[in-house]
Design a protein around this motif. Structure first.
Motif, mmCIF file in Angstrom:
data_model
loop_
_atom_site.group_PDB
_atom_site.id
_atom_site.type_symbol
_atom_site.label_atom_id
_atom_site.label_comp_id
_atom_site.label_asym_id
_atom_site.label_seq_id
_atom_site.Cartn_x
_atom_site.Cartn_y
_atom_site.Cartn_z
ATOM 1 N N THR A 22 0.826 -1.209 0.000
ATOM 2 C CA THR A 22 0.000 0.000 0.000
ATOM 3 C C THR A 22 0.858 1.256 0.000
ATOM 4 O O THR A 22 0.430 2.290 -0.502
ATOM 5 N N THR A 37 -3.556 6.282 1.902
ATOM 6 C CA THR A 37 -3.752 5.137 2.780
ATOM 7 C C THR A 37 -3.365 5.511 4.202
ATOM 8 O O THR A 37 -2.467 6.326 4.408
ATOM 9 N N MET A 47 -8.525 3.717 3.000
ATOM 10 C CA MET A 47 -8.003 4.181 1.713
ATOM 11 C C MET A 47 -9.007 5.134 1.081
ATOM 12 O O MET A 47 -10.218 4.984 1.269
#
Length: 97
Positions: A22, A37, A47
């Motif tokens: 991420t 994120t 997110m």
């Protein structure tokens, strides 16, 4: 919309991979979208993905056997629900590889 993506990893390994991947999500969007994120705790990620004037908020939960993604799709994107679900399934599975 709630989407479950099964996995067979140990929870700690799923956490590690999700954190690692991420952090690269915005780069992989390649300027086509904005991605933010934030890990709320070890097993929960928030997110936000923005593209074409829309922002889609997601909440991801890591469990022992799956990633559970809750997506808040604006009503004006209802026509693209299946496409969005397919993208989420594809991208989420890649987070764990």
């Amino acid at each position: 919309m709630r989407i479950a993506i099964p996995h067979s990893l140990e929870r700690d390994e799923a956490r590690r991979r999700l954190r690692e991947k991420t952090s690269q999500a915005a780069l992989k969007a390649d300027g086509m979208a904005t991605v933010t994120t934030e890990f709320v705790d070890d097993d929960h990620l928030k997110m936000a993905v923005g593209a074409m004037g829309y922002t889609v908020d997601c909440a991801v939960e890591i469990t022992d056997s799956e990633l559970v993604v809750d997506v808040d799709i604006p009503a004006s994107l209802g026509f693209a629900k299946r496409m969005i679900e397919g993208l989420i399934r594809d991208k989420s599975a890649k987070f764990l590889t």
